[in-house]
Design an enzyme around this catalytic site. Structure first.
Site, PDB file in Angstrom:
ATOM      1  CE  LYS A 179       6.848   6.561  -5.124  1.00  0.00           C
ATOM      2  NZ  LYS A 179       5.816   7.201  -4.237  1.00  0.00           N
ATOM      3  CD  GLU A 254       0.832  -7.595  -0.001  1.00  0.00           C
ATOM      4  OE1 GLU A 254      -0.386  -7.555  -0.257  1.00  0.00           O
ATOM      5  OE2 GLU A 254       1.365  -6.986   0.937  1.00  0.00           O
ATOM      6  CB  CYS A 288      -2.012  -6.119   2.363  1.00  0.00           C
ATOM      7  SG  CYS A 288      -0.608  -6.599   3.361  1.00  0.00           S
ATOM      8  CD  GLU A 385      -7.541  -4.198   0.081  1.00  0.00           C
ATOM      9  OE1 GLU A 385      -7.206  -3.624  -0.970  1.00  0.00           O
ATOM     10  OE2 GLU A 385      -6.733  -4.835   0.780  1.00  0.00           O
TER      11      GLU A 385
HETATM   12  P1  NDP Z   1      -1.424   3.056  -4.589  1.00  0.00           P
HETATM   13  O1  NDP Z   1      -1.436   1.640  -5.015  1.00  0.00           O
HETATM   14  O2  NDP Z   1      -1.745   4.048  -5.638  1.00  0.00           O
HETATM   15  O3  NDP Z   1       0.011   3.445  -3.960  1.00  0.00           O
HETATM   16  C1  NDP Z   1       0.977   2.515  -3.526  1.00  0.00           C
HETATM   17  C2  NDP Z   1       2.354   2.982  -3.964  1.00  0.00           C
HETATM   18  O4  NDP Z   1       2.409   3.060  -5.383  1.00  0.00           O
HETATM   19  C3  NDP Z   1       2.711   4.387  -3.453  1.00  0.00           C
HETATM   20  O5  NDP Z   1       4.105   4.434  -3.183  1.00  0.00           O
HETATM   21  C4  NDP Z   1       2.377   5.241  -4.666  1.00  0.00           C
HETATM   22  O6  NDP Z   1       3.061   6.462  -4.670  1.00  0.00           O
HETATM   23  C5  NDP Z   1       2.851   4.352  -5.785  1.00  0.00           C
HETATM   24  N1  NDP Z   1       2.277   4.667  -7.099  1.00  0.00           N
HETATM   25  C6  NDP Z   1       1.129   5.311  -7.384  1.00  0.00           C
HETATM   26  N2  NDP Z   1       0.956   5.404  -8.730  1.00  0.00           N
HETATM   27  C7  NDP Z   1       2.029   4.813  -9.301  1.00  0.00           C
HETATM   28  C8  NDP Z   1       2.441   4.576 -10.639  1.00  0.00           C
HETATM   29  N3  NDP Z   1       1.703   4.970 -11.670  1.00  0.00           N
HETATM   30  N4  NDP Z   1       3.596   3.924 -10.850  1.00  0.00           N
HETATM   31  C9  NDP Z   1       4.343   3.479  -9.817  1.00  0.00           C
HETATM   32  N5  NDP Z   1       4.023   3.695  -8.525  1.00  0.00           N
HETATM   33  C10 NDP Z   1       2.872   4.333  -8.261  1.00  0.00           C
HETATM   34  O7  NDP Z   1      -2.389   3.172  -3.340  1.00  0.00           O
HETATM   35  P2  NDP Z   1      -3.013   4.444  -2.637  1.00  0.00           P
HETATM   36  O8  NDP Z   1      -2.017   4.983  -1.686  1.00  0.00           O
HETATM   37  O9  NDP Z   1      -3.548   5.406  -3.662  1.00  0.00           O
HETATM   38  O10 NDP Z   1      -4.224   3.790  -1.827  1.00  0.00           O
HETATM   39  C11 NDP Z   1      -5.432   3.453  -2.511  1.00  0.00           C
HETATM   40  C12 NDP Z   1      -5.911   2.067  -2.126  1.00  0.00           C
HETATM   41  O11 NDP Z   1      -4.901   1.104  -2.410  1.00  0.00           O
HETATM   42  C13 NDP Z   1      -6.214   1.852  -0.653  1.00  0.00           C
HETATM   43  O12 NDP Z   1      -7.493   2.286  -0.322  1.00  0.00           O
HETATM   44  C14 NDP Z   1      -6.067   0.359  -0.522  1.00  0.00           C
HETATM   45  O13 NDP Z   1      -7.255  -0.271  -0.940  1.00  0.00           O
HETATM   46  C15 NDP Z   1      -4.967   0.011  -1.509  1.00  0.00           C
HETATM   47  N6  NDP Z   1      -3.663  -0.155  -0.838  1.00  0.00           N
HETATM   48  C16 NDP Z   1      -3.242  -1.413  -0.569  1.00  0.00           C
HETATM   49  C17 NDP Z   1      -2.066  -1.617   0.113  1.00  0.00           C
HETATM   50  C18 NDP Z   1      -1.592  -2.983   0.465  1.00  0.00           C
HETATM   51  O14 NDP Z   1      -0.870  -3.155   1.448  1.00  0.00           O
HETATM   52  N7  NDP Z   1      -1.919  -3.991  -0.328  1.00  0.00           N
HETATM   53  C19 NDP Z   1      -1.236  -0.498   0.569  1.00  0.00           C
HETATM   54  C20 NDP Z   1      -1.744   0.807   0.204  1.00  0.00           C
HETATM   55  C21 NDP Z   1      -2.922   0.948  -0.479  1.00  0.00           C
HETATM   56  P3  NDP Z   1       2.463   7.764  -3.936  1.00  0.00           P
HETATM   57  O15 NDP Z   1       1.668   7.308  -2.781  1.00  0.00           O
HETATM   58  O16 NDP Z   1       3.690   8.430  -3.543  1.00  0.00           O
HETATM   59  O17 NDP Z   1       1.692   8.495  -4.952  1.00  0.00           O
END
Ligand code: NDP
Length: 483
Positions: A179, A254, A288, A385
């Site tokens: 996904k 992660e 990250c 972060e």
């Molecule tokens: P999320 O953690 O919400 O999203 C990451 C992934 O999880 C996306 O594919 C998202 O789907 C999916 N997701 C969201 N909600 C659910 C759920 N309930 N169950 C399963 N999967 C889910 O991050 P955001 O994109 O909202 O970003 C917010 C913050 O997260 C950033 O500001 C950053 O701090 C952190 N982040 C950290 C990352 C890393 O590499 N460690 C990467 C991205 C974000 P979808 O986007 O399609 O809704």
């Protein structure tokens, strides 16, 4: 439509067939460089996830499940070769979708190929053991796939994260359901087309784009999924772990970090400088393993502050296709989050900022790279972060101070130590709470071979290297009594 798109982006891949999502709904994909709609993508939901999990289960019962490790490895290697042939096409899609400058998007595509080559080569090299036991027994272990693996991928490094998680899962013979993030899924779809072209059997890889709370939540809660890997925020990671916990399946999380670089007064500062800045602003800081905290010993503090400020002053921000050092962030929402953090730094000294290039239109999600200096270690900007192009310089006096500050956040993903003192290198490598520690470098060029993952709120489980293959398999012990 995005430049260079060669497939229909509104479809999901389920069981080898490209199909519209059951509900017939779509989502708009936004170009963060100018806010325009690139195209629509499928908005998959629980029914599509259910079909994808069913297709993965069928693949495990069919050709894919019966395939030798050697043959799986060959297919992955072929996928890597096809990715290399399409590096520029993939980079062009990623640049438009994520806002990543072309050179950085290209590096991600090359890294995806490298993951596939590495895991292709490793697929038949993961062995069990024989175990000396009681007289009359022969005991050995087998490494077997979990079964169906769920992969929730974020928007910041889609290609690299798909490579390291889906690549390793397929190498061990799992069948994957992916996904991608709603904000960036073109290269996930491209990857699936490439996998088909390379001969990956139907159902071994299924891709269902959609919203996290719908498709993502359905995948992590599905009783047919035997392993979940997730990269993203701490809050969503905790939800994913809860959902998987109800089915008692393992989870790899992660979740990012607040990674420090420690610069001592005996360090080679010329060597350190490019790493100090680049590790903070690469992918507009949305990494990250970004190094958002620069801890500098007092004697060299002014020198580092001055040289980092100069480097920031030379940073120009602009559209991904202009290929400057810094592109837009992923979305207006992310820009607002980062601006909120910058607001919390109103009491701090801004040492330097980058500049907005002429091509950066105001409908794009641009944030000026910002360097704060003299930041107290307990300030929110030094602890939370930010996930944007923002770094803080924190002065320290002694080695003990440096260790205490380095370990003072909830995270522990990556750290680096810049010092010429070998004994100090060894002491600090042990003392710092972090999944990876680099000495006189940072990030080691991506390091597909190097186990990667966090401690504390950075998550748990290890990706990359052979550790990922152990994570995507389970050990069976066979004890034969023969007298
Ligand atoms: P999320 O953690 O919400 O999203 C990451 C992934 O999880 C996306 O594919 C998202 O789907 C999916 N997701 C969201 N909600 C659910 C759920 N309930 N169950 C399963 N999967 C889910 O991050 P955001 O994109 O909202 O970003 C917010 C913050 O997260 C950033 O500001 C950053 O701090 C952190 N982040 C950290 C990352 C890393 O590499 N460690 C990467 C991205 C974000 P979808 O986007 O399609 O809704």
């Amino acid at each position: 439509m995005p430049q260079g798109l060669w497939f229909d982006p509104e479809l999901c891949l389920i069981g080898g067939s490209w199909c519209a999502p059951v509900g017939g709904r779509t989502l708009a994909l936004i170009n963060p460089s100018d806010g325009s709609v690139l195209c629509n993508i499928a908005r998959g939901e629980a029914a599509d996830i259910d079909a994808a999990v069913g297709a993965a289960q069928n693949a495990l019962q069919g050709d894919w499940g019966r395939m030798s490790a050697l043959e799986r490895g060959r297919i992955l290697t072929r996928m890597g070769q096809l990715v290399l042939e399409r590096v520029d096409d993939l980079a062009l899609l990623e640049a438009q979708d994520v806002g990543k400058p072309l050179t950085q998007a290209r590096a991600d595509a090359v890294a995806l190929a490298r993951y596939l080559e590495f895991y292709g080569g490793a697929a038949d090299k993961v062995h069990g053991q024989t175990i000396p036991y009681l007289e009359g027994y022969t005991v050995y272990t087998l490494r077997e796939p979990h079964g169906v693996t769920g992969h929730i991928v974020p928007w910041n490094y889609p290609m690299q994260i798909i490579g390291r998680s889906v690549g390793a899962a397929l190498a061990m013979g799992n069948a994957a359901v992916l996904k991608p993030a709603e904000e960036a899924c073109l290269t996930a779809l491209a990857f699936a087309h490439i996998a088909q072209d390379a001969g990956l059997p139907d159902g071994a890889l299924n891709v269902v784009p959609g919203i996290g709370a719908e498709a993502g939540a359905a995948l992590t809660a599905h009783p047919g999924v035997q392993h979940v890997s997730f990269t993203g925020s701490v809050a969503t990671g905790a939800l994913v772990q809860q959902a998987a916990g109800r089915n008692v399946v393992p989870v790899t999380l992660e979740l990012g970090g607040k990674s420090p670089q420690l610069v001592f007064d005996d360090a080679d500062l010329d060597a350190a400088l490019p790493f100090l800045v680049n590790a903070g602003i690469q992918n507009a800081g949305q990494t990250c393993s970004a190094s958002s905290r620069i801890l500098v010993q007092r004697d060299v503090y002014d020198n580092i502050r001055h040289r980092m400020s100069e480097a920031y002053g030379a940073l120009t921000v602009g559209p991904a296709l202009s290929d400057l050092r810094v592109g837009p962030v992923i979305s207006q929402r992310q820009k607002d989050i980062i601006q909120g953090f910058l607001g919390k730094g109103a009491d701090l000294e801004v040492a330097a900022q980058g500049v907005l290039g002429d091509e950066a239109v105001n409908t794009g999600a641009y944030v000026l790279p910002t360097l704060f200096a003299g930041v107290p270690a307990d300030h929110p900007l030094a602890r939370d972060e930010i996930f944007g192009p923002v770094q803080v310089i924190i002065p320290f006096d002694t080695e003990e101070d440096a260790i205490r500050i380095a370990n003072s956040t909830d995270y522990g993903l990556v750290a680096s130590i810049w010092t010429g003192n070998g004994a100090r290198q060894m002491r600090l490598a042990k003392a710092i709470r972090s999944g990876q520690v680099f000495i006189n470098n940072y990030g080691a060029g991506g390091g597909v071979e190097l186990p990667f993952g966090g401690v504390g709120k950075s998550g748990h489980g290890r990706e990359k290297g052979f550790e990922a293959l152990y994570g995507f398999s389970q050990l069976k012990t066979v004890a034969a009594y023969h007298g």
